[in-house]
Structures are given as structure tokens and as C-alpha cells.
Design a protein around this motif. Structure first.
Motif, PDB file in Angstrom:
ATOM      1  N   LEU A 145     -22.480 -11.226 -24.942  1.00  0.00           N
ATOM      2  CA  LEU A 145     -22.188 -12.646 -25.130  1.00  0.00           C
ATOM      3  C   LEU A 145     -22.511 -13.080 -26.550  1.00  0.00           C
TER       4      LEU A 145
ATOM      5  N   HIS B 196     -19.792 -11.843 -28.822  1.00  0.00           N
ATOM      6  CA  HIS B 196     -18.523 -12.543 -28.604  1.00  0.00           C
ATOM      7  C   HIS B 196     -18.538 -13.927 -29.238  1.00  0.00           C
ATOM      8  N   HIS B 197     -19.654 -14.635 -29.103  1.00  0.00           N
ATOM      9  CA  HIS B 197     -19.735 -16.008 -29.610  1.00  0.00           C
ATOM     10  C   HIS B 197     -20.279 -16.089 -31.034  1.00  0.00           C
TER      11      HIS B 197
ATOM     12  N   TYR C 150     -19.083  -9.079 -16.857  1.00  0.00           N
ATOM     13  CA  TYR C 150     -19.034  -9.595 -18.225  1.00  0.00           C
ATOM     14  C   TYR C 150     -17.719 -10.335 -18.475  1.00  0.00           C
TER      15      TYR C 150
ATOM     16  N   LEU D 245     -17.211 -14.327 -19.487  1.00  0.00           N
ATOM     17  CA  LEU D 245     -16.429 -14.837 -20.616  1.00  0.00           C
ATOM     18  C   LEU D 245     -15.340 -15.792 -20.135  1.00  0.00           C
TER      19      LEU D 245
ATOM     20  N   PHE E  93     -22.104 -18.661 -22.222  1.00  0.00           N
ATOM     21  CA  PHE E  93     -22.512 -18.358 -23.591  1.00  0.00           C
ATOM     22  C   PHE E  93     -23.961 -17.894 -23.689  1.00  0.00           C
TER      23      PHE E  93
END
Length: 207
Positions: free
Chosen positions: A40, A43-44, A149, A153, A158
């Protein structure tokens, strides 16, 4: 009603939240979904709390204080952050049951023991009935973690722990009161004030 709890054993806040989530799961249908927090963050584009020195100090002190306030045992594992992958895989291999989740959290955060190597996690795996080390790397276990996961998403998660109720995210151990209030009253987020909070333009001031 669809309710999911996303968590990673690396998070001491997930450990603190777990008793309340477990109690809530006795009254509501909650799917327990272990995920890799680091994914996470990547990704963010976020840094983890331990990657910011002042935030790391605050976080650890806050966790210790909260545990003491509640009378909850807390002993940090040998190193933190650590690689939680084997613990997450063990959780899935053991069925992600409340009993397995409790045992893994207690091993790490109540007993302060490591889970970042096959040797370290072997006694815990045996206690949970997962006696074949190959089970932790089975395709089914890997696929389940990946699906968890991907679902996180897709839901917009988040951070961990996060309770997602009908698509609404309640992030952090300190959001449990908010989440339970929403479970009790589904109109809670339907007021104009709550709707405005979800659509307020970035950079705009409230006047």
C-alpha cells in the motif's frame, strides 16, 4: 452488508485494534483479510511511520502508552519494521481464523518474538497446525494474499488497519468508535456535512 478488515501484523496499531475487531466480528459478519502494508505504501507513494525519525519515535511511544492505558501486554519484536510476509502467509495457511490471528499477534506483540525467518516462525506454525514449511509458499496462499491486496486497492484502502463497511473506509485503531457508529446507523455519512467532506475541492477554504 459487506464488511472487511484489512491488516498487517507489522502494525502495532492493528494489534491494539484486534481485540475490538474480534469482538465486533462476533456480532457482525466481517471478513478478515491480511495484506502487505508495504504494498500500500508503494502504491500510494507514502513513507511508513518508521521511515520518518520523529514519527517513528512518536508512534512507538504512543503505542506503548496506549497499551499501558488498556492493560494490554506489549513487547516489541527484535526489530521493527520487519518483513511480515511469512506471518501473513502463515495466517492464510491457517485459515485466517480469529484464533490464528490472535496467536500470531500475540507471538509478535505480546511476546516480542520474530517472524521474519523460517526458523523464527516454525514453532508458531507448528502450534497452528501448519507443519509443512512448503505450505507457506503454496500457490493458493500466495494467490489469496494477492487477491486480498487487490481488493484493498480496489476499495481505496491506504493504510492498516482499515475496516471497510459497504465501501466506506475506517482507518486506524482510533476509528473503531466511528466504524461502530456507522454500523449502528447507516445514515451517519449521508448528511450534507458528511457528503461535503467527501467532495470538498482541494485547496479550497471553508468560509
Amino acid at each position: 452488508m459487506a464488511t472487511h478488515w484489512y491488516f498487517d501484523f507489522i502494525s502495532p496499531f492493528a494489534y491494539l485494534a484486534w481485540p475490538r475487531v474480534r469482538a465486533l466480528a462476533a456480532r457482525h459478519a466481517i471478513e478478515l483479510r491480511p495484506i502487505m502494508f508495504a504494498g500500500l505504501l508503494g502504491h500510494h507513494g507514502h513513507k511508513g511511520p518508521a521511515e520518518i525519525p520523529s514519527k517513528r519515535t512518536f508512534t512507538y511511544r504512543h503505542v506503548l502508552w496506549q497499551a499501558k492505558q488498556r492493560g494490554v501486554p506489549l513487547a516489541f519484536p527484535p526489530a521493527h519494521p520487519f518483513n511480515p510476509l511469512l506471518a501473513l502467509r502463515l495466517c492464510v495457511a491457517a485459515g485466517a481464523t480469529p484464533e490464528a490471528i490472535t496467536a500470531i499477534f500475540d507471538w509478535i506483540w505480546a511476546q516480542g518474538r520474530a517472524v521474519d525467518s523460517p526458523e523464527a516462525i516454525a514453532p508458531l506454525a507448528a502450534a497452528l497446525g501448519v507443519t509443512d514449511p512448503a505450505a507457506l509458499s503454496s500457490p493458493a496462499v500466495k494467490e489469496t494474499l494477492r487477491a486480498n491486496y487487490d481488493a484493498a486497492l480496489a476499495a481505496g484502502v491506504f493504510g492498516v488497519p482499515s475496516l471497510v463497511v459497504d465501501g466506506e473506509i475506517f482507518w486506524g485503531e482510533d476509528s473503531m468508535d466511528f466504524a461502530e457508529a456507522f454500523l449502528a446507523d447507516r445514515t451517519l455519512l449521508s448528511t450534507k456535512e458528511m457528503q461535503d467532506a467527501a467532495t470538498w475541492p482541494v485547496g479550497a477554504s471553508r468560509t
